[in-house]
Scaffold this active site. Structure first.
Site, PDB file in Angstrom:
ATOM      1  N   LEU A   1      -0.692  16.721 -12.310  1.00 38.28           N
ATOM      2  CA  LEU A   1      -1.468  17.630 -12.012  1.00 38.28           C
ATOM      3  C   LEU A   1      -1.133  18.987 -12.628  1.00 38.28           C
ATOM      4  O   LEU A   1      -2.030  19.818 -12.907  1.00 38.28           O
ATOM      5  CB  LEU A   1      -1.818  17.525 -10.493  1.00 38.28           C
ATOM      6  CG  LEU A   1      -3.117  16.714 -10.466  1.00 38.28           C
ATOM      7  CD1 LEU A   1      -2.732  15.178 -10.438  1.00 38.28           C
ATOM      8  CD2 LEU A   1      -3.569  16.908  -9.024  1.00 38.28           C
TER       9      LEU A   1
ATOM     10  N   SER B   1       3.142  13.457  -3.228  1.00 39.10           N
ATOM     11  CA  SER B   1       3.801  12.334  -3.619  1.00 39.10           C
ATOM     12  C   SER B   1       4.836  13.134  -4.616  1.00 39.10           C
ATOM     13  O   SER B   1       5.015  14.238  -4.531  1.00 39.10           O
ATOM     14  CB  SER B   1       3.135  11.204  -4.232  1.00 39.10           C
ATOM     15  OG  SER B   1       2.081  11.509  -5.184  1.00 39.10           O
TER      16      SER B   1
ATOM     17  N   VAL C   1       5.585  11.905  -8.498  1.00 37.90           N
ATOM     18  CA  VAL C   1       5.225  11.921 -10.162  1.00 37.90           C
ATOM     19  C   VAL C   1       3.770  12.543 -10.123  1.00 37.90           C
ATOM     20  O   VAL C   1       3.639  13.584 -10.824  1.00 37.90           O
ATOM     21  CB  VAL C   1       4.953  10.603 -10.862  1.00 37.90           C
ATOM     22  CG1 VAL C   1       4.479  10.763 -12.191  1.00 37.90           C
ATOM     23  CG2 VAL C   1       6.629   9.958 -10.588  1.00 37.90           C
ATOM     24  N   CYS C   2       3.055  12.573  -9.183  1.00 40.43           N
ATOM     25  CA  CYS C   2       1.359  13.150  -9.219  1.00 40.43           C
ATOM     26  C   CYS C   2       1.540  14.550  -9.185  1.00 40.43           C
ATOM     27  O   CYS C   2       0.770  15.293 -10.113  1.00 40.43           O
ATOM     28  CB  CYS C   2       0.751  12.699  -7.985  1.00 40.43           C
ATOM     29  SG  CYS C   2       0.783  10.750  -7.738  1.00 40.43           S
ATOM     30  N   PRO C   3       2.519  15.408  -8.685  1.00 37.95           N
ATOM     31  CA  PRO C   3       2.339  16.662  -8.747  1.00 37.95           C
ATOM     32  C   PRO C   3       2.590  17.249 -10.066  1.00 37.95           C
ATOM     33  O   PRO C   3       2.281  18.280 -10.694  1.00 37.95           O
ATOM     34  CB  PRO C   3       3.029  17.551  -7.643  1.00 37.95           C
ATOM     35  CG  PRO C   3       4.094  16.105  -7.284  1.00 37.95           C
ATOM     36  CD  PRO C   3       3.378  14.901  -7.475  1.00 37.95           C
TER      37      PRO C   3
END
Length: 187
Positions: free
Chosen positions: A51, A44, A46-48
């Protein structure tokens, strides 16, 4: 209803970590501090970024005896594929828990039933398996790993120093407060 001091439920999750698959359960998190870091989905937007931010501070979390567990409603297979495909996610060394049934996300009250993904939720869990801090924010807003680390450090300090509390922007070594009648109206 607040989740503060709620003992987390038993769980079993297949995770991707260190180029292997491993099963994690509630028993694995007891005895040390933990962060459960829920995010909507692998591959996706924003998720990377989140993390990667956590991965960059992972050694700092480990230094304070805190394990980080990222959790999405993807499988551990998808976590591996994402790890192999993304330069940002290649930096991740903490366990990436799979939650394809949404059971863990549901137990932490972050499952979005209509879409089958998790909200962005950050949960700090003490060594007894109880939630001592959490934040849930809109899916379009990324979180800051520095602030999450600071919150873990503050929760640990308060747990170790009975009667002392940490004011806003507290960092290890900063002044704390000891609530009492002398502070009423003095701050």
């Amino acid at each position: 209803m607040s989740l503060i001091n709620k003992e987390i439920n038993d769980f079993s999750s297949e995770a991707y970590i260190d180029d292997t698959f491993k099963t994690f359960t509630k028993k694995d998190i007891l005895g040390k501090w933990s962060v459960f870091f829920f995010y909507p989905a692998d591959f996706s937007f924003v998720c990377p970024t989140e993390l990667e931010d956590l991965a960059n501070l992972y050694d700092e979390f480990k230094k304070i005896n805190c394990e980080v567990y990222s959790v999405s409603c993807d499988t551990h297979f998808v976590h591996k594929a994402w790890h192999d495909a993304s330069d940002r996610i290649k930096k991740v060394k903490f366990p990436m828990l799979g939650d394809p049934t949404g059971k863990i996300a549901r137990d932490f009250d972050v499952l979005i039933n209509d879409s089958g993904v998790a909200d962005r939720g950050s949960f700090i869990i003490n060594p007894e398996g109880k939630i001592v801090s959490y934040e849930v924010i809109a899916g379009s807003v990324g979180r800051n790993a520095d602030e999450l680390l600071r919150k873990v450090e503050a929760c640990q300090f308060v747990a170790e120093h009975n009667g002392e509390v940490c004011p806003a922007k507290w960092h290890p070594g900063s002044k704390t407060l000891k609530p009492g009648i002398n502070l009423v109206g003095a701050l």
